[in-house]
Motif scaffolding. Structure first.
Motif, PDB file in Angstrom:
ATOM      1  N   VAL A 138      25.971 -49.250 -26.745  1.00  0.00           N
ATOM      2  CA  VAL A 138      26.833 -48.063 -26.823  1.00  0.00           C
ATOM      3  C   VAL A 138      25.951 -46.826 -26.753  1.00  0.00           C
ATOM      4  O   VAL A 138      24.969 -46.714 -27.493  1.00  0.00           O
ATOM      5  CB  VAL A 138      27.687 -48.038 -28.114  1.00  0.00           C
ATOM      6  CG1 VAL A 138      28.501 -46.752 -28.215  1.00  0.00           C
ATOM      7  CG2 VAL A 138      28.617 -49.246 -28.160  1.00  0.00           C
ATOM      8  N   SER A 139      26.306 -45.891 -25.879  1.00  0.00           N
ATOM      9  CA  SER A 139      25.419 -44.751 -25.611  1.00  0.00           C
ATOM     10  C   SER A 139      25.807 -43.479 -26.361  1.00  0.00           C
ATOM     11  O   SER A 139      25.126 -42.460 -26.230  1.00  0.00           O
ATOM     12  CB  SER A 139      25.384 -44.466 -24.102  1.00  0.00           C
ATOM     13  OG  SER A 139      26.683 -44.288 -23.589  1.00  0.00           O
ATOM     14  N   THR A 140      26.885 -43.518 -27.137  1.00  0.00           N
ATOM     15  CA  THR A 140      27.307 -42.341 -27.913  1.00  0.00           C
ATOM     16  C   THR A 140      26.987 -42.559 -29.396  1.00  0.00           C
ATOM     17  O   THR A 140      26.788 -43.697 -29.837  1.00  0.00           O
ATOM     18  CB  THR A 140      28.813 -42.101 -27.738  1.00  0.00           C
ATOM     19  OG1 THR A 140      29.501 -43.352 -27.811  1.00  0.00           O
ATOM     20  CG2 THR A 140      29.116 -41.443 -26.406  1.00  0.00           C
ATOM     21  N   PRO A 141      26.953 -41.474 -30.166  1.00  0.00           N
ATOM     22  CA  PRO A 141      26.687 -41.612 -31.604  1.00  0.00           C
ATOM     23  C   PRO A 141      27.790 -42.391 -32.321  1.00  0.00           C
ATOM     24  O   PRO A 141      28.921 -42.493 -31.840  1.00  0.00           O
ATOM     25  CB  PRO A 141      26.641 -40.159 -32.106  1.00  0.00           C
ATOM     26  CG  PRO A 141      26.335 -39.340 -30.895  1.00  0.00           C
ATOM     27  CD  PRO A 141      27.004 -40.054 -29.761  1.00  0.00           C
ATOM     28  N   LEU A 142      27.443 -42.922 -33.480  1.00  0.00           N
ATOM     29  CA  LEU A 142      28.411 -43.557 -34.364  1.00  0.00           C
ATOM     30  C   LEU A 142      28.801 -42.547 -35.437  1.00  0.00           C
ATOM     31  O   LEU A 142      27.930 -41.907 -36.031  1.00  0.00           O
ATOM     32  CB  LEU A 142      27.789 -44.787 -35.018  1.00  0.00           C
ATOM     33  CG  LEU A 142      28.724 -45.702 -35.812  1.00  0.00           C
ATOM     34  CD1 LEU A 142      29.640 -46.460 -34.866  1.00  0.00           C
ATOM     35  CD2 LEU A 142      27.927 -46.684 -36.663  1.00  0.00           C
ATOM     36  N   ASN A 143      30.087 -42.404 -35.671  1.00  0.00           N
ATOM     37  CA  ASN A 143      30.550 -41.473 -36.694  1.00  0.00           C
ATOM     38  C   ASN A 143      30.702 -42.224 -38.019  1.00  0.00           C
ATOM     39  O   ASN A 143      31.654 -42.962 -38.226  1.00  0.00           O
ATOM     40  CB  ASN A 143      31.880 -40.834 -36.291  1.00  0.00           C
ATOM     41  CG  ASN A 143      32.260 -39.683 -37.210  1.00  0.00           C
ATOM     42  OD1 ASN A 143      31.397 -39.038 -37.809  1.00  0.00           O
ATOM     43  ND2 ASN A 143      33.540 -39.412 -37.332  1.00  0.00           N
ATOM     44  N   TRP A 144      29.733 -42.017 -38.899  1.00  0.00           N
ATOM     45  CA  TRP A 144      29.749 -42.677 -40.206  1.00  0.00           C
ATOM     46  C   TRP A 144      30.602 -41.862 -41.178  1.00  0.00           C
ATOM     47  O   TRP A 144      30.298 -40.710 -41.475  1.00  0.00           O
ATOM     48  CB  TRP A 144      28.333 -42.793 -40.759  1.00  0.00           C
ATOM     49  CG  TRP A 144      27.506 -43.846 -40.094  1.00  0.00           C
ATOM     50  CD1 TRP A 144      26.802 -43.725 -38.936  1.00  0.00           C
ATOM     51  CD2 TRP A 144      27.298 -45.184 -40.550  1.00  0.00           C
ATOM     52  NE1 TRP A 144      26.167 -44.904 -38.643  1.00  0.00           N
ATOM     53  CE2 TRP A 144      26.452 -45.814 -39.621  1.00  0.00           C
ATOM     54  CE3 TRP A 144      27.740 -45.908 -41.666  1.00  0.00           C
ATOM     55  CZ2 TRP A 144      26.042 -47.133 -39.768  1.00  0.00           C
ATOM     56  CZ3 TRP A 144      27.332 -47.224 -41.814  1.00  0.00           C
ATOM     57  CH2 TRP A 144      26.491 -47.827 -40.869  1.00  0.00           C
ATOM     58  N   ALA A 145      31.667 -42.474 -41.662  1.00  0.00           N
ATOM     59  CA  ALA A 145      32.472 -41.848 -42.703  1.00  0.00           C
ATOM     60  C   ALA A 145      31.760 -41.995 -44.043  1.00  0.00           C
ATOM     61  O   ALA A 145      31.068 -42.981 -44.294  1.00  0.00           O
ATOM     62  CB  ALA A 145      33.838 -42.511 -42.770  1.00  0.00           C
ATOM     63  N   VAL A 146      31.931 -40.998 -44.894  1.00  0.00           N
ATOM     64  CA  VAL A 146      31.464 -41.072 -46.275  1.00  0.00           C
ATOM     65  C   VAL A 146      32.708 -41.315 -47.130  1.00  0.00           C
ATOM     66  O   VAL A 146      33.631 -40.503 -47.141  1.00  0.00           O
ATOM     67  CB  VAL A 146      30.739 -39.781 -46.692  1.00  0.00           C
ATOM     68  CG1 VAL A 146      30.180 -39.928 -48.105  1.00  0.00           C
ATOM     69  CG2 VAL A 146      29.612 -39.456 -45.703  1.00  0.00           C
ATOM     70  N   ILE A 147      32.736 -42.460 -47.808  1.00  0.00           N
ATOM     71  CA  ILE A 147      33.956 -42.946 -48.447  1.00  0.00           C
ATOM     72  C   ILE A 147      33.749 -43.082 -49.950  1.00  0.00           C
ATOM     73  O   ILE A 147      32.735 -43.637 -50.398  1.00  0.00           O
ATOM     74  CB  ILE A 147      34.360 -44.324 -47.866  1.00  0.00           C
ATOM     75  CG1 ILE A 147      34.514 -44.242 -46.346  1.00  0.00           C
ATOM     76  CG2 ILE A 147      35.627 -44.856 -48.494  1.00  0.00           C
ATOM     77  CD1 ILE A 147      33.532 -45.090 -45.592  1.00  0.00           C
TER      78      ILE A 147
END
Length: 293
Positions: free
Chosen positions: A77-86
């Motif tokens: 995957v060439s795009t960033p990963l959006n990490w949620a803060v939960i």
């Protein structure tokens, strides 16, 4: 023998699952690793899988910190990963800044959930050496920990955790996108475990499914129905995710700046330490398989 390919069963894995659906020659078998990249790296280390499709940062930091269990062999995957803060449904935490000096939940040591906690600390200006962690193995363990008070928060991919937030089990208090493309492919360094011809054939075929999934036509209709059928996500969430994600044209190519830029951020976060003379990119990749662009 078919390649044993470790993966996490999330929406990102859809092209891989489509490939498996039509792999009539059974050239590979999928090994699900629900705990994420830490578990994938552990299984590579224990010779339980031959190939892993895993998060960029733990793969790179593992090699930088001395692991010889795998080499990078491709892009996914060439795009960033959006990490949620939960955080938990009833906790006092309202914002990322409230988490300073608390205990953060992670799936495993060396996992993306731990690496990104360091990146979050770097962005917040917190001393990374003060971070405290509790290992909770998987998404259910992480959710339990923020609700029983043993941890303040944890980090996981946004759309994977959104159903739990929608169900009232937890709350989002922010997000931290990765400063690098999110997924790479790694393989066991032994040619008996991951034969070069079989590995190249697998990655070449996977590229075809990735390109088809990444096409404009597929995004506008087919992908939505496939993800809905395989994962049960709401259509609006699938469409929102598809607007944010992109895949490489060729899985057999890794841009060299993916490795150098990731190492630069990880070094600033205190996750890795460069050796005298700097990092040698050739040390990170299987030169017989992948092309460094």
């Amino acid at each position: 023998m078919p390649l044993k390919v470790g993966y996490v069963r999330e929406h990102f894995s859809t092209p891989l699952l489509q490939f498996q659906d039509v792999d009539q020659n059974q050239t590979f078998t999928l090994v699900e690793c629900p705990s994420g990249t830490g578990q994938l790296i552990s299984r590579l280390t224990k010779d339980e899988i031959d190939v892993a499709i895993a998060l960029t940062d733990p793969l790179i930091s593992g090699i930088a910190n001395g692991s010889t269990a795998y080499k990078l062999c491709g892009s996914y995957v060439s795009t960033p990963l959006n990490w949620a803060v939960i955080t938990g449904k009833d906790t006092k935490f309202k914002d990322i800044s409230d988490l300073k000096d608390t205990t953060i939940g992670i799936s495993r040591l060396g996992s993306g959930s731990q690496t990104m906690a360091y990146v979050m600390a770097l962005q917040q200006g917190w001393p990374t050496e003060n971070l405290k962690f509790q290992i909770n193995n998987d998404i259910r363990g992480l959710l339990n920990s923020v609700n029983n008070g043993s941890t303040s928060a944890f980090m996981w991919e946004w759309f994977t955790t959104k159903p739990f937030v929608d169900a009232g089990e937890a709350r989002f208090i922010g997000s931290v996108p990765t400063p690098w493309p999110s997924w790479l492919i790694a393989a066991h360094p032994s040619s008996t475990r991951a034969p070069p011809d079989a590995l190249r054939s697998f990655l070449t075929s996977l590229s075809g499914y990735v390109r088809a999934f990444n096409s404009v036509a597929s995004r506008e209709g087919h992908n939505v129905e496939v993800i809905k059928a395989k994962f049960g996500y709401p259509e609006e969430d699938i469409k929102a995710w598809l607007k944010t994600v992109a895949y490489p044209e060729d899985c057999l190519v890794i841009p060299s700046d993916v490795i150098t830029n990731t190492l630069s951020v990880l070094e600033k976060a205190g996750v890795v330490k460069a050796p005298e003379g700097g990092f040698d990119l050739a040390h990170f990749v299987d030169k017989d398989i992948v092309n460094l662009a």
